[in-house]
Design an enzyme around this catalytic site. Structure first.
Site, PDB file in Angstrom:
ATOM      1  N   ASN A  31      59.258  61.671 -10.144  1.00 27.74           N
ATOM      2  CA  ASN A  31      60.503  62.687 -10.190  1.00 27.74           C
ATOM      3  C   ASN A  31      59.825  63.904  -9.876  1.00 27.74           C
ATOM      4  OD1 ASN A  31      62.326  60.793 -10.895  1.00 27.74           O
ATOM      5  ND2 ASN A  31      62.506  61.236 -12.908  1.00 27.74           N
ATOM      6  N   ILE A 334      71.697  62.405 -23.235  1.00 25.72           N
ATOM      7  CA  ILE A 334      71.951  63.062 -22.013  1.00 25.72           C
ATOM      8  C   ILE A 334      72.736  62.268 -21.243  1.00 25.72           C
ATOM      9  CG2 ILE A 334      70.312  63.672 -19.822  1.00 25.72           C
ATOM     10  CD1 ILE A 334      69.462  65.308 -22.384  1.00 25.72           C
ATOM     11  N   ARG A 404      62.137  50.716  -7.674  1.00 30.79           N
ATOM     12  CA  ARG A 404      62.519  52.427  -7.168  1.00 30.79           C
ATOM     13  C   ARG A 404      61.505  53.220  -7.999  1.00 30.79           C
ATOM     14  NH1 ARG A 404      68.409  53.785  -7.652  1.00 30.79           N
ATOM     15  NH2 ARG A 404      67.531  55.549  -7.090  1.00 30.79           N
TER      16      ARG A 404
HETATM   17  N1  EPU Z   1      75.406  66.804 -15.193  1.00 31.58           N
HETATM   18  C1  EPU Z   1      76.736  67.258 -14.968  1.00 31.58           C
HETATM   19  N2  EPU Z   1      76.890  67.945 -13.770  1.00 31.58           N
HETATM   20  C2  EPU Z   1      75.669  68.330 -12.873  1.00 31.58           C
HETATM   21  C3  EPU Z   1      74.554  67.726 -12.994  1.00 31.58           C
HETATM   22  C4  EPU Z   1      74.293  66.937 -14.263  1.00 31.58           C
HETATM   23  O1  EPU Z   1      77.556  67.074 -15.681  1.00 31.58           O
HETATM   24  O2  EPU Z   1      76.161  69.070 -11.883  1.00 31.58           O
HETATM   25  C5  EPU Z   1      75.017  65.971 -16.329  1.00 31.58           C
HETATM   26  C6  EPU Z   1      74.674  64.557 -16.027  1.00 31.58           C
HETATM   27  O3  EPU Z   1      75.582  63.753 -15.762  1.00 31.58           O
HETATM   28  C7  EPU Z   1      73.892  64.206 -17.255  1.00 31.58           C
HETATM   29  C8  EPU Z   1      73.332  65.482 -17.560  1.00 31.58           C
HETATM   30  O4  EPU Z   1      73.925  66.435 -17.044  1.00 31.58           O
HETATM   31  O5  EPU Z   1      74.804  63.741 -18.239  1.00 31.58           O
HETATM   32  C9  EPU Z   1      71.502  65.794 -17.070  1.00 31.58           C
HETATM   33  O6  EPU Z   1      71.567  65.213 -15.715  1.00 31.58           O
HETATM   34  P1  EPU Z   1      70.460  65.796 -14.832  1.00 31.58           P
HETATM   35  O7  EPU Z   1      71.142  66.572 -13.615  1.00 31.58           O
HETATM   36  O8  EPU Z   1      69.387  66.693 -15.616  1.00 31.58           O
HETATM   37  O9  EPU Z   1      69.985  64.725 -14.359  1.00 31.58           O
HETATM   38  P2  EPU Z   1      69.396  64.292 -12.790  1.00 31.58           P
HETATM   39  O10 EPU Z   1      68.714  65.535 -12.447  1.00 31.58           O
HETATM   40  O11 EPU Z   1      70.540  63.663 -12.216  1.00 31.58           O
HETATM   41  C10 EPU Z   1      66.736  63.832 -13.505  1.00 31.58           C
HETATM   42  C11 EPU Z   1      65.976  62.574 -13.297  1.00 31.58           C
HETATM   43  C12 EPU Z   1      66.368  61.361 -14.103  1.00 31.58           C
HETATM   44  C13 EPU Z   1      66.312  61.915 -15.516  1.00 31.58           C
HETATM   45  C14 EPU Z   1      67.192  63.077 -15.553  1.00 31.58           C
HETATM   46  C15 EPU Z   1      67.173  63.671 -17.110  1.00 31.58           C
HETATM   47  C16 EPU Z   1      65.216  62.855 -11.151  1.00 31.58           C
HETATM   48  C17 EPU Z   1      65.068  62.381  -9.668  1.00 31.58           C
HETATM   49  N3  EPU Z   1      65.694  61.991 -11.803  1.00 31.58           N
HETATM   50  O12 EPU Z   1      67.922  63.259 -13.132  1.00 31.58           O
HETATM   51  O13 EPU Z   1      65.509  60.449 -13.820  1.00 31.58           O
HETATM   52  O14 EPU Z   1      66.891  60.854 -16.328  1.00 31.58           O
HETATM   53  O15 EPU Z   1      66.840  64.209 -14.848  1.00 31.58           O
HETATM   54  O16 EPU Z   1      65.883  64.182 -17.518  1.00 31.58           O
HETATM   55  O17 EPU Z   1      64.361  63.681 -11.291  1.00 31.58           O
HETATM   56  C18 EPU Z   1      64.770  58.120 -14.016  1.00 31.58           C
HETATM   57  O18 EPU Z   1      63.677  58.309 -13.333  1.00 31.58           O
HETATM   58  O19 EPU Z   1      64.911  56.787 -14.321  1.00 31.58           O
HETATM   59  C19 EPU Z   1      65.763  59.205 -14.007  1.00 31.58           C
HETATM   60  C20 EPU Z   1      66.881  58.621 -14.273  1.00 31.58           C
END
Ligand code: EPU
Length: 428
Positions: A31, A334, A404
């Site tokens: 990540n 989350i 992945r």
């Molecule tokens: N959310 C919203 N609106 C947005 C963005 C997020 O409602 O515009 C919500 C999401 O639906 C979720 C929460 O906010 O319920 C947190 O989501 P976040 O955006 O932080 O997650 P992400 O950026 O999509 C990254 C990691 C994930 C990890 C999460 C939380 C990467 C590529 N992915 O995802 O990693 O679980 O942060 O720490 O960095 C994994 O590696 O298995 C993985 C899923």
């Protein structure tokens, strides 16, 4: 290069009952690598990224760069990324379908071309995962956003500094905003940002490129630079891979030395590991010994944004809780749908009840081998851990989810003494 399809039918067969013993090197962070790879779009020239893990999501990020006109040369985790000839700003649908994190190229493409055309990412197995915060930010930055035939078409005619507060904490949302603002002259402010180590690693890179980003608490002050430069960077160690191996060591009554860890990034994981009966010895800033110290004890866990307990470690701790003595409570704050592993762990004899966002785990004396299905990346890891301690043989189907996000996990576990084998076709 292996693609998702060439992995899709692979399974793992695990013969349980072996202790994990020995030493192992943790790979660079998935990540952290993804936004850093896509940050290269911000510049014309050759950037070098070191310790990039070789796994499917990284290949997908490389595919994005190549589809835009970039060129990537790689050798042993050292990626030379040439972005001189990037000339496109439209991201192919089949790539975004493979990996949601593809949306991380919005910020860099808007910075470089003032426009981007990208398919709407759908929900995924762990939740709806909207991107409203990303869009709200680009709108505040002056972007006009149109939705055409399932694609977002965003255009920013004139770059200007921005002050923006996220309504909720989002990792890739923060990264997208930082990637964009690094190229915008003047002072921008982002509030309520994610401060995960992977976000801080990206900030480190953007500063090397010529931006000036300061973070205090959950606020970032960004002094952008229209003339960003290529960079050389070594990505941070993968704290989730480290955490997964540590849980494996404790669950199997093992004793493992992990190299290439950043102990500052895993405080919350270590705390819960010790609570659960694990022993931890910090050997140096980058080296740690983890072993089973006491009988496994139940834990109470609530996932939260960093520095809280990571959602990406929830499933692995649930596997451990399923064989500890007593009742554990695990709350997922989350993602709204990140309990798929529960149904699979139950097939192995685990006693887990789900009430809304909380799982109540009543520890059983032992798990038994079964045929289970991997449903998402971290769920796959939890099933492997369960397989390592189960009586008899466990077959885990569809492990492309694991591919992945983990680099050669079965090889590492095998080196530590696990009996784990990849079957390239389904066994029946
Ligand atoms: N959310 C919203 N609106 C947005 C963005 C997020 O409602 O515009 C919500 C999401 O639906 C979720 C929460 O906010 O319920 C947190 O989501 P976040 O955006 O932080 O997650 P992400 O950026 O999509 C990254 C990691 C994930 C990890 C999460 C939380 C990467 C590529 N992915 O995802 O990693 O679980 O942060 O720490 O960095 C994994 O590696 O298995 C993985 C899923």
């Amino acid at each position: 290069m292996k693609t998702i399809n060439s992995y899709s039918s692979d399974s793992f067969v695990i013969e349980g009952g072996r202790e994990l013993k020995g030493s192992v090197r943790v790979s660079g962070s998935k990540n952290a690598s993804l936004p850093v790879i896509l940050a290269t779009i911000l510049v014309k020239g050759e950037s070098v990224i070191e310790d990039v893990p070789e796994l499917l999501d990284v290949w997908t990020a490389v595919e994005i760069l190549e589809s835009l006109g970039g060129y990537v040369e790689r050798e042993n985790g050292r990626f030379k990324v040439n972005t001189e000839k990037i000339s496109r700003w439209d991201v192919p649908e089949e790539i975004v379908k493979k990996m949601r994190a593809s949306i991380l190229c919005m910020g860099p493409l808007l910075a470089r071309f003032g426009k981007v055309l990208i398919p709407k990412p759908g929900g995924c197995s762990i939740g709806k995962r909207p991107i409203d915060q990303h869009l709200k930010f680009f709108e505040r930055a002056g972007g006009s956003i149109k939705e055409v035939n399932g694609f977002f078409q965003i255009e920013i005619k004139k770059k200007k500094p921005v002050e923006f507060r996220f309504d909720l904490i989002t990792v890739t949302g923060t990264e997208n905003a930082l990637l964009y603002l690094s190229s915008v002259r003047g002072k921008s402010i982002l509030k309520n940002i994610a401060i995960e180590p992977e976000v801080m690693d990206l900030i480190n890179v953007l500063n090397k490129m010529g931006a000036r980003i300061y973070v205090e608490g959950r606020t970032a002050e960004i002094e952008g630079n229209e003339d960003l430069k290529p960079f050389t960077h070594r990505v941070i160690p993968d704290r989730i891979e480290a955490g997964t191996l540590m849980v494996g060591a404790v669950m199997t009554s093992g004793d493992v030395i992990l190299e290439n860890v950043n102990v500052e990034h895993i405080g919350n994981i270590l705390e819960k590991l010790e609570e659960a009966g694990g022993g931890v010895e910090i050997l140096s800033k980058n080296k740690i010994r983890v072993f089973r110290k006491e009988e496994l004890k139940p834990v109470n866990i609530e996932t939260a944004e960093y520095p809280g307990f990571p959602t990406d470690m929830q499933a692995q701790f649930m596997s451990m809780a399923s064989i500890s003595k007593g009742i554990s409570r695990i709350k997922e704050n989350i993602f709204e749908n990140r309990f798929h592993h529960v149904w699979e762990l139950r097939k192995m004899g685990a006693d887990i009840e789900v009430k809304g966002r909380e799982a109540i785990v009543r520890g059983v004396r032992e798990l038994r081998g079964a045929e289970v299905k991997s449903t998402d990346l971290r769920a796959s890891a939890s099933l492997i851990l369960a397989g390592l301690v189960a009586r008899g043989k466990t077959i885990i189907r569809d492990i492309y989810h694991l591919d992945r996000g983990y680099e050669r996990l079965e090889e590492k576990l095998g080196k530590l003494g696990a009996l784990i084998e990849r079957l390239p076709v389904c066994v029946s």
